[in-house]
Design an enzyme around this catalytic site. Structure first.
Site, mmCIF file in Angstrom:
data_model
loop_
_atom_site.group_PDB
_atom_site.id
_atom_site.type_symbol
_atom_site.label_atom_id
_atom_site.label_comp_id
_atom_site.label_asym_id
_atom_site.label_seq_id
_atom_site.Cartn_x
_atom_site.Cartn_y
_atom_site.Cartn_z
ATOM 1 N N ARG A 25 0.750 -0.646 -0.018
ATOM 2 C CA ARG A 25 -0.180 -0.232 -0.118
ATOM 3 C C ARG A 25 1.017 1.204 0.482
ATOM 4 O O ARG A 25 1.938 1.449 0.685
ATOM 5 C CB ARG A 25 -0.670 0.186 1.464
ATOM 6 N N HIS A 26 0.077 2.388 -0.731
ATOM 7 C CA HIS A 26 1.008 3.410 -1.126
ATOM 8 C C HIS A 26 1.256 4.395 0.392
ATOM 9 O O HIS A 26 0.762 3.870 1.699
ATOM 10 C CB HIS A 26 -0.066 4.775 -1.691
ATOM 11 N N GLU B 275 -7.711 2.657 -6.809
ATOM 12 C CA GLU B 275 -8.307 2.515 -5.962
ATOM 13 C C GLU B 275 -9.347 2.467 -6.233
ATOM 14 O O GLU B 275 -9.872 3.549 -7.537
ATOM 15 C CB GLU B 275 -7.633 3.422 -4.674
ATOM 16 N N ARG C 225 -0.006 9.509 -5.076
ATOM 17 C CA ARG C 225 0.905 8.450 -4.118
ATOM 18 C C ARG C 225 0.983 6.979 -4.224
ATOM 19 O O ARG C 225 1.888 6.730 -3.523
ATOM 20 C CB ARG C 225 -0.741 8.297 -3.312
ATOM 21 N N HIS D 74 -3.259 0.770 -3.607
ATOM 22 C CA HIS D 74 -4.665 0.951 -2.634
ATOM 23 C C HIS D 74 -5.068 -0.198 -1.821
ATOM 24 O O HIS D 74 -5.762 -1.318 -2.303
ATOM 25 C CB HIS D 74 -5.048 1.605 -3.120
#
Length: 205
Positions: free
Chosen positions: A4-5, A78, A54, A146
């Site tokens: 995940r970012h 996302e 991101r 995401h």
């Protein structure tokens, strides 16, 4: 590995990002840099990333320490959540209480008029599988995406019924999950792993 970012300002505000293109905070960049040093020790063979800012910035930190060139795919974005995007958690509960409650119960809901979770999985999981097919034997792929997309992708790859995907739980910023291939298909070997425990902020963004 599904990573995940890093942290964004909207994560801190508990504001639903969805497909809105929000940048990392300075703290988010530091999270990505720290995690990238750990992931680099696993000697990944390829980096595949969502094309939002991101995730691209998070992937860039791993690229910097591995020398790998990330590939970007919009299918890893996302969940698009329509009018929910930009609202805080409390605003969503206040304005769309019944819709929110139905989603939390595991019912198929187009949050804010956007995508179903199953639709997110259907666009993201095949991209991951195609990238895995290109790996050398026993190779490692890092997918930068995401929270919601990672959860639904894992659920689809493990062939879990969609109503059970929520049981996987959220990922903290810059934490990751690990899937390995076995004789019977995919197996989840780590979930929400990272160097230190971190709170889960804004999982579906």
């Amino acid at each position: 590995m599904l990573w995940r970012h890093g942290q964004t300002a909207w994560n801190l505000e508990r504001r639903f990002q969805g497909s809105t293109d929000i940048e990392l905070t300075p703290a988010g960049i530091e999270q990505a840099r720290r995690s990238a040093r750990l992931l680099a020790r696993l000697r990944p063979d390829a980096i595949l990333s969502s094309d939002l800012k991101r995730t691209a910035a998070t992937a860039a930190e791993l690229a910097a320490v591995t020398g790998l060139e990330p590939e970007y795919d919009s299918a890893l974005r996302e969940t698009y959540a329509g009018v929910w995007q930009g609202l805080t958690h409390d605003e969503i509960v206040q304005r769309f209480g019944e819709e929110y409650a139905a989603w939390r119960r595991g019912e198929p809901v187009r949050r804010g008029g956007g995508e179903l979770e199953t639709e997110v999985a259907e666009r993201a999981a095949p991209v991951v599988e195609r990238a895995v097919e290109k790996l050398p034997p026993n190779g490692t792929l890092v997918v930068v995406s995401h929270g919601g997309t990672i959860r639904t992708t894992i659920g689809r790859l493990l062939d879990l019924p969609p109503r059970h995907w929520e049981a996987l739980g959220g990922l903290s910023n810059c934490s990751w999950s690990v899937l390995g291939e076995s004789m019977r298909g995919w197996r989840l070997t780590e979930h929400n792993a990272g160097s230190l425990p971190e709170p889960v902020l804004g999982d579906d963004d």
